[in-house]
Write a protein that holds these residues in place. Structure first.
Motif, PDB file in Angstrom:
ATOM      1  N   LEU A  67      20.700 -22.682  -0.814  1.00 20.87           N
ATOM      2  CA  LEU A  67      21.496 -23.649  -1.561  1.00 20.87           C
ATOM      3  C   LEU A  67      22.265 -24.584  -0.627  1.00 20.87           C
ATOM      4  O   LEU A  67      22.403 -24.319   0.564  1.00 20.87           O
ATOM      5  CB  LEU A  67      22.478 -22.919  -2.476  1.00 20.87           C
ATOM      6  N   SER A  68      22.769 -25.668  -1.185  1.00 18.36           N
ATOM      7  CA  SER A  68      23.516 -26.634  -0.387  1.00 18.36           C
ATOM      8  C   SER A  68      24.913 -26.138  -0.046  1.00 18.36           C
ATOM      9  O   SER A  68      25.522 -26.582   0.935  1.00 18.36           O
ATOM     10  CB  SER A  68      23.617 -27.964  -1.141  1.00 18.36           C
ATOM     11  N   LYS A  69      25.431 -25.226  -0.859  1.00 16.37           N
ATOM     12  CA  LYS A  69      26.783 -24.719  -0.629  1.00 16.37           C
ATOM     13  C   LYS A  69      26.965 -23.433  -1.424  1.00 16.37           C
ATOM     14  O   LYS A  69      26.150 -23.076  -2.281  1.00 16.37           O
ATOM     15  CB  LYS A  69      27.823 -25.747  -1.075  1.00 16.37           C
ATOM     16  N   VAL A  70      28.039 -22.736  -1.115  1.00 17.09           N
ATOM     17  CA  VAL A  70      28.400 -21.558  -1.899  1.00 17.09           C
ATOM     18  C   VAL A  70      28.889 -22.026  -3.265  1.00 17.09           C
ATOM     19  O   VAL A  70      29.781 -22.883  -3.348  1.00 17.09           O
ATOM     20  CB  VAL A  70      29.512 -20.751  -1.204  1.00 17.09           C
ATOM     21  N   PRO A  71      28.320 -21.526  -4.352  1.00 17.92           N
ATOM     22  CA  PRO A  71      28.751 -21.970  -5.681  1.00 17.92           C
ATOM     23  C   PRO A  71      30.251 -21.754  -5.876  1.00 17.92           C
ATOM     24  O   PRO A  71      30.747 -20.640  -5.704  1.00 17.92           O
ATOM     25  CB  PRO A  71      27.935 -21.081  -6.630  1.00 17.92           C
ATOM     26  N   PRO A  72      30.992 -22.787  -6.221  1.00 11.86           N
ATOM     27  CA  PRO A  72      32.448 -22.650  -6.382  1.00 11.86           C
ATOM     28  C   PRO A  72      32.840 -21.615  -7.432  1.00 11.86           C
ATOM     29  O   PRO A  72      33.885 -20.953  -7.288  1.00 11.86           O
ATOM     30  CB  PRO A  72      32.877 -24.059  -6.818  1.00 11.86           C
ATOM     31  N   SER A  73      32.026 -21.444  -8.465  1.00  7.39           N
ATOM     32  CA  SER A  73      32.388 -20.517  -9.537  1.00  7.39           C
ATOM     33  C   SER A  73      32.195 -19.056  -9.168  1.00  7.39           C
ATOM     34  O   SER A  73      32.381 -18.172 -10.000  1.00  7.39           O
ATOM     35  CB  SER A  73      31.591 -20.848 -10.807  1.00  7.39           C
ATOM     36  N   LEU A  74      31.837 -18.780  -7.905  1.00  5.97           N
ATOM     37  CA  LEU A  74      31.814 -17.391  -7.443  1.00  5.97           C
ATOM     38  C   LEU A  74      33.224 -16.881  -7.148  1.00  5.97           C
ATOM     39  O   LEU A  74      33.404 -15.715  -6.806  1.00  5.97           O
ATOM     40  CB  LEU A  74      30.962 -17.260  -6.181  1.00  5.97           C
ATOM     41  N   TYR A  75      34.204 -17.767  -7.284  1.00  6.09           N
ATOM     42  CA  TYR A  75      35.594 -17.404  -7.021  1.00  6.09           C
ATOM     43  C   TYR A  75      36.428 -17.688  -8.263  1.00  6.09           C
ATOM     44  O   TYR A  75      36.171 -18.650  -8.991  1.00  6.09           O
ATOM     45  CB  TYR A  75      36.135 -18.198  -5.828  1.00  6.09           C
ATOM     46  N   ASP A  76      37.407 -16.836  -8.497  1.00  5.08           N
ATOM     47  CA  ASP A  76      38.275 -17.047  -9.650  1.00  5.08           C
ATOM     48  C   ASP A  76      39.332 -18.103  -9.321  1.00  5.08           C
ATOM     49  O   ASP A  76      39.314 -18.715  -8.238  1.00  5.08           O
ATOM     50  CB  ASP A  76      38.921 -15.735 -10.096  1.00  5.08           C
ATOM     51  N   LYS A  77      40.262 -18.322 -10.239  1.00  3.70           N
ATOM     52  CA  LYS A  77      41.265 -19.371 -10.058  1.00  3.70           C
ATOM     53  C   LYS A  77      42.194 -19.105  -8.883  1.00  3.70           C
ATOM     54  O   LYS A  77      42.800 -20.033  -8.337  1.00  3.70           O
ATOM     55  CB  LYS A  77      42.082 -19.527 -11.341  1.00  3.70           C
ATOM     56  N   GLN A  78      42.326 -17.845  -8.498  1.00  6.19           N
ATOM     57  CA  GLN A  78      43.163 -17.498  -7.349  1.00  6.19           C
ATOM     58  C   GLN A  78      42.386 -17.546  -6.034  1.00  6.19           C
ATOM     59  O   GLN A  78      42.916 -17.227  -4.975  1.00  6.19           O
ATOM     60  CB  GLN A  78      43.755 -16.086  -7.529  1.00  6.19           C
ATOM     61  N   GLY A  79      41.087 -17.923  -6.093  1.00  2.00           N
ATOM     62  CA  GLY A  79      40.266 -18.004  -4.895  1.00  2.00           C
ATOM     63  C   GLY A  79      39.673 -16.682  -4.460  1.00  2.00           C
ATOM     64  O   GLY A  79      39.145 -16.567  -3.349  1.00  2.00           O
ATOM     65  N   LYS A  80      39.742 -15.663  -5.332  1.00  2.00           N
ATOM     66  CA  LYS A  80      39.189 -14.354  -4.990  1.00  2.00           C
ATOM     67  C   LYS A  80      37.747 -14.246  -5.491  1.00  2.00           C
ATOM     68  O   LYS A  80      37.419 -14.742  -6.568  1.00  2.00           O
ATOM     69  CB  LYS A  80      40.040 -13.249  -5.616  1.00  2.00           C
ATOM     70  N   PRO A  81      36.865 -13.599  -4.687  1.00  2.00           N
ATOM     71  CA  PRO A  81      35.459 -13.477  -5.097  1.00  2.00           C
ATOM     72  C   PRO A  81      35.318 -12.604  -6.338  1.00  2.00           C
ATOM     73  O   PRO A  81      36.003 -11.586  -6.486  1.00  2.00           O
ATOM     74  CB  PRO A  81      34.781 -12.848  -3.880  1.00  2.00           C
ATOM     75  N   ILE A  82      34.424 -12.998  -7.230  1.00  2.00           N
ATOM     76  CA  ILE A  82      34.213 -12.222  -8.459  1.00  2.00           C
ATOM     77  C   ILE A  82      33.132 -11.161  -8.286  1.00  2.00           C
ATOM     78  O   ILE A  82      32.958 -10.308  -9.152  1.00  2.00           O
ATOM     79  CB  ILE A  82      33.829 -13.149  -9.624  1.00  2.00           C
ATOM     80  N   ASN A  83      32.436 -11.186  -7.133  1.00  2.00           N
ATOM     81  CA  ASN A  83      31.366 -10.212  -6.884  1.00  2.00           C
ATOM     82  C   ASN A  83      31.825  -9.206  -5.831  1.00  2.00           C
ATOM     83  O   ASN A  83      31.201  -9.037  -4.780  1.00  2.00           O
ATOM     84  CB  ASN A  83      30.103 -10.938  -6.422  1.00  2.00           C
TER      85      ASN A  83
END
Length: 278
Positions: A174-190
């Motif tokens: 991919l061109s970049k890390v998908p922004p939605s892999l992080y929550d509103k606090q910037g923590k990874p969801i996975n």
């Protein structure tokens, strides 16, 4: 055209990382280099070579250009980069003989990110030309090879300058890390995984799917401007079957990688805490 529907990309990457500046295959010719560890990619490319060469010959016979523009997107480095060029030249020359016209000149553009080891490719060109010209009674082909650094998720070439585009084992990045892999606090969801695992929440695969759609759409729009009318592409990429996109075939290796990185991170944090403040 051979396409896939999912990206196979580790998921624990810094969301602010500039992929275009830092990402590349391992250069050189050492034991850990891509050149010495890309036999699998070569095998896959060879499996569908008949499709690639057939598409190339069809576009050449239909357009019969005197100067044939070809781009290999995601060329990396090593022997794979040049072996496809040899196959292309021989396939077009065979088609030229069938219709009894002179073979065209070949303009081949090798593209990858700016940090790719283009120097290794250029250093191997003299040997490549020598091998290509062996046992030729009619002289060497008019072959012009150039490096074109930059992301293929955007424009690379002038309008209508290409007749054939080839890309193998590149478009799943991919061109970049998908922004939605992080929550509103910037923590990874996975949490705890560097891949789409059985325990990954649905939002993880959805994030990567959305990013792939955005990237691939941009790729197609860009190539539509660069390809001449009647031009063709052959794209070889990884894909997954199933709505959750879990990589069950290689999940064992991804689990090992996740555990190794977790242990490494723990050890680094422990050493830093023992060292105290700087």
């Amino acid at each position: 055209m051979i396409t896939g529907t999912r990206a196979k990309k580790p998921i624990g990457t810094n969301q602010n990382m500039d992929v275009e500046k830092v990402f590349h295959m391992t250069g050189g010719t050492g034991d850990n280099s891509y050149a010495k560890n890309s036999s699998y990619q070569k095998k896959v490319s060879d499996m569908v070579k008949h499709i690639t060469m057939e598409a190339l010959q069809e576009v050449y016979l239909a357009l019969a250009p005197k100067s044939l523009g070809i781009a290999d997107l995601g060329c990396s480095s090593g022997s794979n980069s040049l072996s496809i060029i040899k196959d292309i030249v021989e396939a077009v020359e065979a088609a030229s003989c069938k219709i009894m016209i002179p073979a065209p000149e070949f303009r081949v553009y090798l593209n990858d990110l700016p940090t790719n080891d283009f120097n290794s490719i250029f250093k191997s060109l003299p040997d490549f030309y020598r091998d290509l010209n062996k046992e030729r009674s009619d002289g060497p082909p008019l072959l012009f090879i150039a490096g074109y650094p930059g992301s293929f998720y955007g424009r690379l070439f002038p309008n209508d300058c290409l007749h054939f585009v080839h890309s193998s084992y590149s478009l799943h990045w991919l061109s970049k890390v998908p922004p939605s892999l992080y929550d509103k606090q910037g923590k990874p969801i996975n949490k705890g995984s560097v891949h789409i695992s059985e325990s990954s929440p649905p939002l993880v695969s959805q994030a990567y799917y959305a990013q792939f759609q955005e990237d691939f759409s941009l790729f197609l729009r860009s190539r539509s401007e660069e390809l001449a009318n009647g031009g063709r592409m052959v794209l070889i990429m990884l894909g997954r079957i199933g709505p959750d996109h879990v990589d069950r075939g290689n999940s064992f290796y991804w689990e090992l990688l996740s555990r190794s990185l977790s242990i490494l991170a723990t050890q680094v944090c422990l050493r830093l805490s023992l060292c105290g403040p700087y």
